[in-house]
Enzyme design. Structure first.
Site, short mmCIF file in Angstrom:
data_model
loop_
_atom_site.label_atom_id
_atom_site.label_comp_id
_atom_site.label_asym_id
_atom_site.label_seq_id
_atom_site.Cartn_x
_atom_site.Cartn_y
_atom_site.Cartn_z
N ASP A 20 37.02 46.05 39.72
CA ASP A 20 36.76 45.29 40.94
C ASP A 20 35.35 44.72 40.93
O ASP A 20 34.43 45.34 40.38
CB ASP A 20 36.95 46.23 42.15
CG ASP A 20 37.05 45.47 43.46
OD1 ASP A 20 37.21 44.24 43.43
OD2 ASP A 20 36.96 46.12 44.52
N ASN A 68 47.77 39.98 44.23
CA ASN A 68 46.90 38.93 43.67
C ASN A 68 47.61 37.57 43.55
O ASN A 68 46.95 36.53 43.46
CB ASN A 68 46.35 39.33 42.30
CG ASN A 68 45.27 40.39 42.37
OD1 ASN A 68 45.04 41.12 41.41
ND2 ASN A 68 44.60 40.51 43.52
#
Ligand code: FPP
Length: 251
Positions: A20, A68
């Site tokens: 991340d 996503n």
């Protein structure tokens, strides 16, 4: 070699990483998000190499979640391009290092060219025994569990099993990670404390580590430092320490 300070007897078998912070890395440098993902790809290469050299048996990288897909089209297609490039360009390198590639997730939802590249790399690396590299692509834990439940329900409907015969092992066997060990540790970069739909069944007893470093800046040394911390943790799996008597008093 760096990492020599690690106890080889206490290495985790399966390390999973929630990568991340690519976007924030780029923003800090007035770059666009895609540039952050490009830099993030370099970190992927270096951590795969480090994991293999350190003797980790299985490395799972959360590279693209089911959620996503909802990102801007341009970002999704840039990520797909990077994945394709990685799958094609790392094929020889993975083979040379004895790394076997696996994809965890809804492979069928990936663009056809990525599926082809993934199939080629998986086929070519199938016999490698050094380390397993799982790329979680179009992966979501809820979707994975839903798919597993549907498969089990079909087996019950067909009369192959009875509901009361369902065991934890059977559920584990109907997930993308079937026949794989649960992650001993899960690392998340960029200082966020969330699982984000990642391995919720498999994480029952994983040791969780959060690194403040943004993924593109995450280095081999950061990785080793976390492994060192892992080796200091006392994993009890809900039980008491062996050095405690049956009535719970310390011996
Ligand atoms: C999270 O950062 C990262 C991703 C959603 C994608 C991870 C992809 C890579 C590391 C590069 C390609 C992968 C491989 C295997 C070659 P974010 O975009 O959510 O960052 P932010 O939270 O700072 O916005």
């Amino acid at each position: 070699m760096q990492g020599a300070s690690l106890d080889p007897e206490k290495l985790p078998v399966h390390v999973a990483i929630i990568m991340d912070g690519n976007g924030r890395w780029a923003k800090k440098r007035l770059m666009n998000r895609v540039q952050g993902h490009e830099k993030g790809s370099q970190a992927v290469r270096s951590i795969v190499t480090a994991a293999r050299e350190l003797g980790i048996g299985m490395l799972t990288l959360y590279a693209f979640s089911t959620e996503n897909w909802a990102r801007p089209k341009l970002e999704v297609s840039a990520l797909m391009k990077l994945l394709k490039r990685f799958l094609a360009s790392e094929r020889d390198e993975l083979t040379a290092k004895g790394v076997r590639l696996n994809i965890l997730g809804q492979k069928e939802k990936l663009p056809a060219d990525i599926q082809e590249e993934a199939d080629k790399t998986m086929e070519m690396t199938r016999g490698n025994q050094g380390m397993v590299l799982n790329l979680a692509l179009s992966y979501g834990s809820r979707q994975e569990i839903t798919w597993g439940v549907q498969t089990l329900a079909r087996k019950i409907k067909a009369g192959d099993i009875q509901p009361h015969e369902i065991t934890e092992e059977m559920i584990s066997d109907h997930l993308y990670t079937r026949q794989m060990p649960d992650p001993d540790m899960i690392i998340r970069t960029s200082g966020e404390f969330r699982l984000s739909n990642f391995m919720m069944w498999q994480a029952a007893y994983s040791e969780f580590f959060v690194a403040d470093t943004l993924w593109p800046d995450f280095t081999r040394d950061d990785f080793i430092e976390i492994l060192r911390n892992y080796q200091k943790r006392d994993r009890r799996f809900g039980k008491v320490k062996c050095s405690t008597s049956n009535d719970g008093s310390p011996q």
